[in-house]
Design an enzyme around this catalytic site. Sequence first.
Site, PDB file in Angstrom:
ATOM      1  N   ASP A  10      -6.317   4.060 -25.092  1.00 34.92           N
ATOM      2  CA  ASP A  10      -7.402   4.085 -26.076  1.00 34.92           C
ATOM      3  C   ASP A  10      -7.350   5.445 -26.769  1.00 34.92           C
ATOM      4  O   ASP A  10      -6.657   6.357 -26.319  1.00 34.92           O
ATOM      5  CB  ASP A  10      -8.759   3.900 -25.357  1.00 34.92           C
ATOM      6  CG  ASP A  10      -9.926   3.880 -26.337  1.00 34.92           C
ATOM      7  OD1 ASP A  10      -9.761   3.370 -27.460  1.00 34.92           O
ATOM      8  OD2 ASP A  10     -11.010   4.405 -26.000  1.00 34.92           O
ATOM      9  N   SER A  11      -8.149   5.585 -27.821  1.00 38.84           N
ATOM     10  CA  SER A  11      -8.253   6.891 -28.479  1.00 38.84           C
ATOM     11  C   SER A  11      -8.942   7.901 -27.563  1.00 38.84           C
ATOM     12  O   SER A  11      -8.814   9.102 -27.765  1.00 38.84           O
ATOM     13  CB  SER A  11      -9.091   6.746 -29.743  1.00 38.84           C
ATOM     14  OG  SER A  11     -10.407   6.389 -29.383  1.00 38.84           O
ATOM     15  N   TYR A  42     -10.294   7.599 -33.542  1.00 40.77           N
ATOM     16  CA  TYR A  42      -9.300   6.984 -34.416  1.00 40.77           C
ATOM     17  C   TYR A  42      -9.989   6.201 -35.549  1.00 40.77           C
ATOM     18  O   TYR A  42      -9.372   5.904 -36.557  1.00 40.77           O
ATOM     19  CB  TYR A  42      -8.460   5.963 -33.628  1.00 40.77           C
ATOM     20  CG  TYR A  42      -7.355   6.526 -32.765  1.00 40.77           C
ATOM     21  CD1 TYR A  42      -7.207   7.889 -32.536  1.00 40.77           C
ATOM     22  CD2 TYR A  42      -6.431   5.657 -32.184  1.00 40.77           C
ATOM     23  CE1 TYR A  42      -6.181   8.364 -31.742  1.00 40.77           C
ATOM     24  CE2 TYR A  42      -5.393   6.136 -31.395  1.00 40.77           C
ATOM     25  CZ  TYR A  42      -5.277   7.480 -31.166  1.00 40.77           C
ATOM     26  OH  TYR A  42      -4.249   7.947 -30.380  1.00 40.77           O
ATOM     27  N   GLY A  43     -11.244   5.848 -35.298  1.00 41.70           N
ATOM     28  CA  GLY A  43     -11.937   4.883 -36.154  1.00 41.70           C
ATOM     29  C   GLY A  43     -11.981   5.205 -37.631  1.00 41.70           C
ATOM     30  O   GLY A  43     -12.068   4.313 -38.465  1.00 41.70           O
ATOM     31  N   CYS A  73      -8.392  -0.712 -27.190  1.00 40.84           N
ATOM     32  CA  CYS A  73      -9.018  -0.090 -28.353  1.00 40.84           C
ATOM     33  C   CYS A  73      -8.982  -1.102 -29.490  1.00 40.84           C
ATOM     34  O   CYS A  73      -7.901  -1.598 -29.850  1.00 40.84           O
ATOM     35  CB  CYS A  73      -8.238   1.165 -28.735  1.00 40.84           C
ATOM     36  SG  CYS A  73      -8.825   1.929 -30.260  1.00 40.84           S
ATOM     37  N   ASN A  74     -10.149  -1.421 -30.016  1.00 41.67           N
ATOM     38  CA  ASN A  74     -10.220  -2.406 -31.104  1.00 41.67           C
ATOM     39  C   ASN A  74      -9.586  -1.874 -32.385  1.00 41.67           C
ATOM     40  O   ASN A  74      -8.975  -2.607 -33.139  1.00 41.67           O
ATOM     41  CB  ASN A  74     -11.674  -2.768 -31.377  1.00 41.67           C
ATOM     42  CG  ASN A  74     -12.284  -3.567 -30.255  1.00 41.67           C
ATOM     43  OD1 ASN A  74     -12.336  -4.776 -30.304  1.00 41.67           O
ATOM     44  ND2 ASN A  74     -12.743  -2.901 -29.203  1.00 41.67           N
ATOM     45  N   THR A  75      -9.764  -0.572 -32.610  1.00 44.30           N
ATOM     46  CA  THR A  75      -9.245   0.022 -33.843  1.00 44.30           C
ATOM     47  C   THR A  75      -7.722  -0.093 -33.873  1.00 44.30           C
ATOM     48  O   THR A  75      -7.139  -0.503 -34.874  1.00 44.30           O
ATOM     49  CB  THR A  75      -9.681   1.505 -33.927  1.00 44.30           C
ATOM     50  OG1 THR A  75     -11.080   1.574 -33.652  1.00 44.30           O
ATOM     51  CG2 THR A  75      -9.406   2.080 -35.285  1.00 44.30           C
ATOM     52  N   GLU A 154     -18.154  10.285 -26.658  1.00 38.98           N
ATOM     53  CA  GLU A 154     -17.143  11.217 -26.133  1.00 38.98           C
ATOM     54  C   GLU A 154     -17.796  12.537 -25.686  1.00 38.98           C
ATOM     55  O   GLU A 154     -17.288  13.229 -24.826  1.00 38.98           O
ATOM     56  CB  GLU A 154     -16.061  11.509 -27.187  1.00 38.98           C
ATOM     57  CG  GLU A 154     -15.107  10.348 -27.443  1.00 38.98           C
ATOM     58  CD  GLU A 154     -14.059  10.132 -26.338  1.00 38.98           C
ATOM     59  OE1 GLU A 154     -13.714  11.087 -25.640  1.00 38.98           O
ATOM     60  OE2 GLU A 154     -13.622   8.982 -26.188  1.00 38.98           O
ATOM     61  N   CYS A 187     -15.922  -2.354 -30.012  1.00 41.71           N
ATOM     62  CA  CYS A 187     -15.321  -1.042 -29.756  1.00 41.71           C
ATOM     63  C   CYS A 187     -15.472  -0.823 -28.254  1.00 41.71           C
ATOM     64  O   CYS A 187     -16.565  -1.037 -27.707  1.00 41.71           O
ATOM     65  CB  CYS A 187     -16.073   0.042 -30.531  1.00 41.71           C
ATOM     66  SG  CYS A 187     -15.567   1.716 -30.054  1.00 41.71           S
ATOM     67  N   HIS A 189     -15.690   1.724 -26.570  1.00 46.83           N
ATOM     68  CA  HIS A 189     -16.627   2.787 -26.180  1.00 46.83           C
ATOM     69  C   HIS A 189     -18.052   2.227 -26.000  1.00 46.83           C
ATOM     70  O   HIS A 189     -18.852   2.804 -25.268  1.00 46.83           O
ATOM     71  CB  HIS A 189     -16.697   3.874 -27.255  1.00 46.83           C
ATOM     72  CG  HIS A 189     -15.563   4.850 -27.232  1.00 46.83           C
ATOM     73  ND1 HIS A 189     -14.288   4.527 -27.601  1.00 46.83           N
ATOM     74  CD2 HIS A 189     -15.533   6.173 -26.889  1.00 46.83           C
ATOM     75  CE1 HIS A 189     -13.517   5.610 -27.501  1.00 46.83           C
ATOM     76  NE2 HIS A 189     -14.247   6.614 -27.068  1.00 46.83           N
TER      77      HIS A 189
HETATM   78  N1  DGL Z   1     -12.506   2.572 -28.317  1.00 42.19           N
HETATM   79  C1  DGL Z   1     -12.021   2.532 -29.674  1.00 42.19           C
HETATM   80  C2  DGL Z   1     -12.193   1.136 -30.247  1.00 42.19           C
HETATM   81  O1  DGL Z   1     -12.315   0.197 -29.483  1.00 42.19           O
HETATM   82  C3  DGL Z   1     -12.701   3.652 -30.420  1.00 42.19           C
HETATM   83  C4  DGL Z   1     -12.008   4.076 -31.616  1.00 42.19           C
HETATM   84  C5  DGL Z   1     -12.257   5.475 -32.122  1.00 42.19           C
HETATM   85  O2  DGL Z   1     -11.644   6.377 -31.586  1.00 42.19           O
HETATM   86  O3  DGL Z   1     -12.966   5.639 -33.118  1.00 42.19           O
HETATM   87  O4  DGL Z   1     -12.177   0.932 -31.436  1.00 42.19           O
END
Ligand code: DGL
Length: 270
Positions: A10-11, A42-43, A73-75, A154, A187, A189
């Site tokens: 994940d990010s 990453y979003g 991570c969805n992004t 975070e 997401c 998170h």
């Molecule tokens: N957990 C990431 C997701 O599912 C977060 C992405 C991010 O870093 O903005 O999209």
Amino acid sequence: MDNRPIGFFDSGIGGVTSIPYIMKMLPEERIIFYGDTARTPYGSKSPDTIQEFSAQIADFLVKKDVKMIVIACNTVSSVAIPMLRERYPDIPIVGCITPTAKEVSKIAKEGAKIGIIATRGTVNAGVYKKRIEELRSDVNVFSKACPALVPLIEEGLVDHEIMDMTVKYYLDDFIKENDIETLVLGCTHYPLIKKSISKIYPELEIFSSSKEVAKAVEMELKARDMLAEKKEGKDEFYASDLSETFVELIEKILGQEKDELKIGFEDLDI
Ligand code: DGL
């Protein structure tokens, strides 16, 4: 049978939220997790940058001899799956969005109004809306980008009143104006603030992509006859910036002390 570890990434800390499900469903599996905490979030980054970072992390996991890569991570799942499958055609790659969209489509009531909350990158990619509407033409899907949530999470501010205020800032009008009944945490998170969301909107039915990705891993490993028979060694958690918050959140999510896990800083070969 395959006793090699499963690689997750994940990010940042978010992807760890799918790991308790795996530990419960598949206790013999060993996990190697990578959180790119030095470069999170990453979003709001461009698809090209996200693809570049994801390739670096996938290379790291492949060097650790993982049998599967889970994009927790969805992004990243929105923009990098075809690239990663092309890079590693022999390694099964599981993402978040299709499993979550399938589950929501299976369970949603006729005419349901479904809200997707996610990062800007995931919302802009439009993959959730497309997948759900392909499977269910009778439901309405609304999306809302909530870019300030990941940085707050975070920072470890998950139980803080600033989180409640931010949730309300993003969701009050979105839920009211669109009559949202079902909310998808698009997401990984966001399960960390599920309590805060449920407290403010107790009537919402909430789906988590973290749980669905874990179920997809189980299905995929079974279908390929790749389940582990015996867990050999400790789970490993790596981060590109090993902050105290990262370690504390891992302990909180997994309910384990850091001494029971292998946690370390790992620079990518960039
Ligand atoms: N957990 C990431 C997701 O599912 C977060 C992405 C991010 O870093 O903005 O999209």
